[in-house]
Motif scaffolding. Structure first.
Motif, mmCIF file in Angstrom:
data_model
loop_
_atom_site.group_PDB
_atom_site.id
_atom_site.type_symbol
_atom_site.label_atom_id
_atom_site.label_comp_id
_atom_site.label_asym_id
_atom_site.label_seq_id
_atom_site.Cartn_x
_atom_site.Cartn_y
_atom_site.Cartn_z
ATOM 1 N N LYS A 262 -30.166 74.819 -25.616
ATOM 2 C CA LYS A 262 -30.375 74.799 -24.272
ATOM 3 C C LYS A 262 -29.025 73.584 -23.830
ATOM 4 C CE LYS A 262 -32.518 72.312 -20.436
ATOM 5 N NZ LYS A 262 -31.933 70.902 -19.544
ATOM 6 N N ASN A 263 -28.592 73.025 -24.840
ATOM 7 C CA ASN A 263 -27.984 71.460 -24.836
ATOM 8 C C ASN A 263 -25.958 72.236 -24.969
ATOM 9 O OD1 ASN A 263 -28.856 69.738 -23.672
ATOM 10 N ND2 ASN A 263 -28.854 68.753 -26.156
ATOM 11 N N ASP B 87 -25.925 74.726 -21.879
ATOM 12 C CA ASP B 87 -24.862 73.366 -20.777
ATOM 13 C C ASP B 87 -23.418 73.252 -20.867
ATOM 14 O OD1 ASP B 87 -27.113 73.523 -19.388
ATOM 15 O OD2 ASP B 87 -28.037 71.522 -19.857
#
Length: 136
Positions: A73-74, A77
Motif C-alpha cells: 500500500k505504501n 501511495d
C-alpha cells in the motif's frame, strides 16, 4: 412359489429369515496419517504441548502478511504521489514560461495599450537637481 412380498409371511418363517446381526466394528483405514497420529509418534498429549508454538507461528504468519500488505500500500501511495509531483512540476514550468512571455516589453505594451497608456518614444533623460546653498 407365490410372491412373498405381497402375501403375509407366517411368523414361523419370519424367525428363520431373521439373522442375528453382529455389530459391525468400523475399521479405520490404514493410511499414513492415521498411523502417524495413533501409533504414539504424535499423540494428543504432544499436540496439546505444541499448541502454543503453533499459535505463535500462526500469529507470526498473520503479522508477516499484514506487513506485506502495508508495504505494498505504501509503494502504491508513493507511486501515486510521484505522478502527482510530476504533473504539478509540468504545470509549474508551463505557468513560469507563460509568465516570462507575458512580462516581456512588447507584451506589456500591448496589454497597457487597452488602458490608454502609450509607450514613450523619447529616450529617458537624467534629471539633475542642484542643492541650494545655505545662505540664500
Amino acid at each position: 412359489m407365490t410372491n412373498r412380498l405381497r402375501t403375509e409371511i407366517p411368523e414361523e418363517e419370519l424367525g428363520e429369515l431373521i439373522v442375528e446381526e453382529k455389530p459391525v466394528k468400523k475399521e479405520i483405514p490404514d493410511n499414513f496419517l492415521i498411523q502417524f497420529f495413533s501409533n504414539g509418534f504424535f499423540s494428543a498429549e504432544k499436540a496439546v504441548k505444541a499448541l502454543p508454538f503453533v499459535l505463535y507461528l500462526a500469529l507470526l504468519g498473520m503479522v508477516y502478511i499484514g506487513n506485506q500488505h502495508l508495504a505494498e500500500k505504501n509503494i502504491r501511495d508513493i507511486d501515486k504521489l510521484g505522478k502527482e509531483v510530476k504533473e504539478l512540476s509540468y504545470g509549474y514550468k508551463v505557468t513560469k514560461a507563460d509568465l516570462a512571455y507575458k512580462s516581456t516589453l512588447t507584451e506589456v505594451a500591448k496589454r497597457v495599450d487597452t488602458l490608454g497608456l502609450k509607450e514613450s518614444v523619447q529616450p529617458a533623460t537624467k534629471i539633475i537637481v542642484k542643492e541650494a546653498s545655505d545662505g540664500n
